[in-house]
Every structure is written in C-alpha cells, then in structure tokens.
Design a protein around this motif. Structure first.
Motif, PDB file in Angstrom:
ATOM      1  N   SER A   1       0.861  -1.365   0.066  1.00 52.79           N
ATOM      2  CA  SER A   1      -0.001   0.075   0.056  1.00 52.79           C
ATOM      3  C   SER A   1       0.866   1.286   0.123  1.00 52.79           C
ATOM      4  N   ALA A   2       2.227   1.433   0.066  1.00 54.58           N
ATOM      5  CA  ALA A   2       3.142   2.551  -0.038  1.00 54.58           C
ATOM      6  C   ALA A   2       2.898   3.223  -1.428  1.00 54.58           C
ATOM      7  N   PRO A   3       2.884   4.474  -1.126  1.00 53.92           N
ATOM      8  CA  PRO A   3       2.605   5.398  -2.264  1.00 53.92           C
ATOM      9  C   PRO A   3       3.967   5.323  -3.145  1.00 53.92           C
ATOM     10  N   HIS A   4       3.701   5.388  -4.414  1.00 48.42           N
ATOM     11  CA  HIS A   4       4.831   5.407  -5.284  1.00 48.42           C
ATOM     12  C   HIS A   4       5.630   6.543  -5.359  1.00 48.42           C
ATOM     13  N   SER A   5       4.832   7.865  -5.455  1.00 48.79           N
ATOM     14  CA  SER A   5       5.560   8.974  -5.179  1.00 48.79           C
ATOM     15  C   SER A   5       4.463   9.962  -4.375  1.00 48.79           C
ATOM     16  N   PHE A   6       5.364  10.979  -3.784  1.00 46.36           N
ATOM     17  CA  PHE A   6       4.616  11.994  -2.865  1.00 46.36           C
ATOM     18  C   PHE A   6       5.027  13.362  -3.311  1.00 46.36           C
ATOM     19  N   SER A   7       3.937  14.165  -3.501  1.00 47.45           N
ATOM     20  CA  SER A   7       4.028  15.713  -3.789  1.00 47.45           C
ATOM     21  C   SER A   7       3.640  16.514  -2.751  1.00 47.45           C
ATOM     22  N   PHE A   8       4.446  17.004  -1.909  1.00 48.27           N
ATOM     23  CA  PHE A   8       4.111  17.966  -0.964  1.00 48.27           C
ATOM     24  C   PHE A   8       3.458  19.324  -1.673  1.00 48.27           C
ATOM     25  N   ALA A   9       3.687  19.688  -2.639  1.00 50.77           N
ATOM     26  CA  ALA A   9       3.308  21.052  -3.265  1.00 50.77           C
ATOM     27  C   ALA A   9       1.927  20.625  -3.694  1.00 50.77           C
ATOM     28  N   ARG A  10       1.554  19.519  -4.389  1.00 44.59           N
ATOM     29  CA  ARG A  10       0.229  19.348  -4.662  1.00 44.59           C
ATOM     30  C   ARG A  10      -0.766  19.159  -3.562  1.00 44.59           C
ATOM     31  N   VAL A  11      -0.305  18.457  -2.440  1.00 43.31           N
ATOM     32  CA  VAL A  11      -1.124  18.325  -1.267  1.00 43.31           C
ATOM     33  C   VAL A  11      -1.217  19.809  -0.532  1.00 43.31           C
ATOM     34  N   ALA A  12      -0.345  20.472  -0.529  1.00 44.98           N
ATOM     35  CA  ALA A  12      -0.384  21.945  -0.100  1.00 44.98           C
ATOM     36  C   ALA A  12      -1.368  22.885  -0.699  1.00 44.98           C
ATOM     37  N   MET A  13      -1.079  22.647  -1.987  1.00 43.37           N
ATOM     38  CA  MET A  13      -2.173  23.437  -2.945  1.00 43.37           C
ATOM     39  C   MET A  13      -3.707  22.918  -2.641  1.00 43.37           C
ATOM     40  N   ARG A  14      -3.898  21.898  -2.746  1.00 43.34           N
ATOM     41  CA  ARG A  14      -5.244  21.407  -2.633  1.00 43.34           C
ATOM     42  C   ARG A  14      -5.594  21.728  -1.169  1.00 43.34           C
ATOM     43  N   ALA A  15      -4.728  21.303   0.008  1.00 42.34           N
ATOM     44  CA  ALA A  15      -5.129  22.121   1.329  1.00 42.34           C
ATOM     45  C   ALA A  15      -5.307  23.474   1.385  1.00 42.34           C
ATOM     46  N   THR A  16      -4.765  24.340   0.651  1.00 41.69           N
ATOM     47  CA  THR A  16      -4.852  25.550   0.779  1.00 41.69           C
ATOM     48  C   THR A  16      -6.281  25.929   0.131  1.00 41.69           C
ATOM     49  N   ILE A  17      -6.636  25.570  -0.906  1.00 40.06           N
ATOM     50  CA  ILE A  17      -7.830  25.546  -1.720  1.00 40.06           C
ATOM     51  C   ILE A  17      -9.167  25.428  -0.616  1.00 40.06           C
ATOM     52  N   LEU A  18      -8.749  24.252  -0.183  1.00 36.48           N
ATOM     53  CA  LEU A  18      -9.800  23.507   0.808  1.00 36.48           C
ATOM     54  C   LEU A  18     -10.108  24.434   2.040  1.00 36.48           C
ATOM     55  N   ALA A  19      -9.096  24.972   2.655  1.00 33.92           N
ATOM     56  CA  ALA A  19      -9.025  25.631   3.788  1.00 33.92           C
ATOM     57  C   ALA A  19      -9.224  27.056   3.570  1.00 33.92           C
ATOM     58  N   SER A  20      -9.191  27.695   2.610  1.00 35.13           N
ATOM     59  CA  SER A  20      -9.615  28.956   2.100  1.00 35.13           C
ATOM     60  C   SER A  20     -11.325  28.977   2.175  1.00 35.13           C
ATOM     61  N   ALA A  21     -11.632  27.867   1.346  1.00 35.01           N
ATOM     62  CA  ALA A  21     -13.062  27.904   1.267  1.00 35.01           C
ATOM     63  C   ALA A  21     -13.872  27.649   2.533  1.00 35.01           C
ATOM     64  N   MET A  22     -13.113  26.705   3.421  1.00 37.34           N
ATOM     65  CA  MET A  22     -13.876  26.355   4.704  1.00 37.34           C
ATOM     66  C   MET A  22     -13.847  27.846   5.490  1.00 37.34           C
ATOM     67  N   PHE A  23     -12.706  28.297   5.536  1.00 39.80           N
ATOM     68  CA  PHE A  23     -12.444  29.806   6.396  1.00 39.80           C
ATOM     69  C   PHE A  23     -13.363  30.699   6.119  1.00 39.80           C
ATOM     70  N   LEU A  24     -13.652  31.131   4.634  1.00 44.11           N
ATOM     71  CA  LEU A  24     -14.482  31.969   4.183  1.00 44.11           C
ATOM     72  C   LEU A  24     -15.837  31.473   4.633  1.00 44.11           C
ATOM     73  N   LEU A  25     -16.347  30.653   4.634  1.00 45.57           N
ATOM     74  CA  LEU A  25     -17.494  29.982   4.964  1.00 45.57           C
ATOM     75  C   LEU A  25     -17.526  30.223   6.612  1.00 45.57           C
ATOM     76  N   PHE A  26     -16.682  30.057   7.304  1.00 44.55           N
ATOM     77  CA  PHE A  26     -16.615  30.138   8.846  1.00 44.55           C
ATOM     78  C   PHE A  26     -16.651  31.823   9.007  1.00 44.55           C
ATOM     79  N   LEU A  27     -15.759  32.586   8.238  1.00 45.88           N
ATOM     80  CA  LEU A  27     -15.820  33.794   8.427  1.00 45.88           C
ATOM     81  C   LEU A  27     -17.473  34.661   8.018  1.00 45.88           C
ATOM     82  N   ALA A  28     -17.968  34.306   6.953  1.00 47.11           N
ATOM     83  CA  ALA A  28     -19.120  34.626   6.799  1.00 47.11           C
ATOM     84  C   ALA A  28     -20.155  34.063   7.881  1.00 47.11           C
ATOM     85  N   ASN A  29     -20.253  32.888   8.449  1.00 49.77           N
ATOM     86  CA  ASN A  29     -21.100  32.656   9.478  1.00 49.77           C
ATOM     87  C   ASN A  29     -20.668  33.742  10.846  1.00 49.77           C
ATOM     88  N   TYR A  30     -19.482  33.791  10.879  1.00 47.79           N
ATOM     89  CA  TYR A  30     -19.103  34.856  12.178  1.00 47.79           C
ATOM     90  C   TYR A  30     -19.781  35.988  11.922  1.00 47.79           C
TER      91      TYR A  30
END
Length: 87
Positions: free
Chosen positions: A43-72
C-alpha cells in the motif's frame, strides 16, 4: 475578530484540510507500473508531492475559512440554534 485569531483559525483549517486531502491521488507502485523495492509495503505510495497536497489543502482551507468567517459575521449558525436542535 482580531487578525491573530483569524490567522490561528485559518492555520487550524489548513492542517485539518491537509489531512483530509492527503489520501486523494495516491498511486501504489502496482498502479504506477513500476517495480517495488524489497520490503516495500503493497500500500506504499509510489511518489509523494507535498506541493500538490499543500495546494489542495490551501484551496479547501480557504473555502472553509471563508464560510466560517461569513457565519461569524452574519450569524447563520449560533449556539442558540444548536441548543434548539438538540433534544
């Protein structure tokens, strides 16, 4: 809300998002068509790209934070609302 509080909350969203997007797009050595190293888990991954994970996390975190801020600011979901929902 203070800027430091917003930054800390965004950091929490970013770390949580990083763990959420981590398993997406992972390919094993068998799926990638390469030979495995002796002792490598199936089950070990063939390759790992931190940049790809960081970009996806940034997009998702930004969307969730904007939703949180709007709710606030608009108060869509408050503790009183949650207390009325619970039995």
């Amino acid at each position: 809300m203070k800027f430091q509080s917003m930054l800390a909350i965004y950091a929490l969203f970013w770390v949580m998002s990083g763990f959420l997007v981590l398993p997406f797009g992972v390919r094993t050595a068998d799926e990638a068509g390469v030979t495995k190293i002796a002792g490598q888990a199936d089950s070990a991954p063939h390759s790992f790209s931190f940049a790809r994970v960081a970009m996806r996390a940034t997009i998702l975190a930004s969307a969730m934070f904007l939703l949180f801020l709007a709710n606030y600011h608009f108060g869509w979901l408050t503790t009183d609302t949650l207390l009325r929902i619970s039995p």
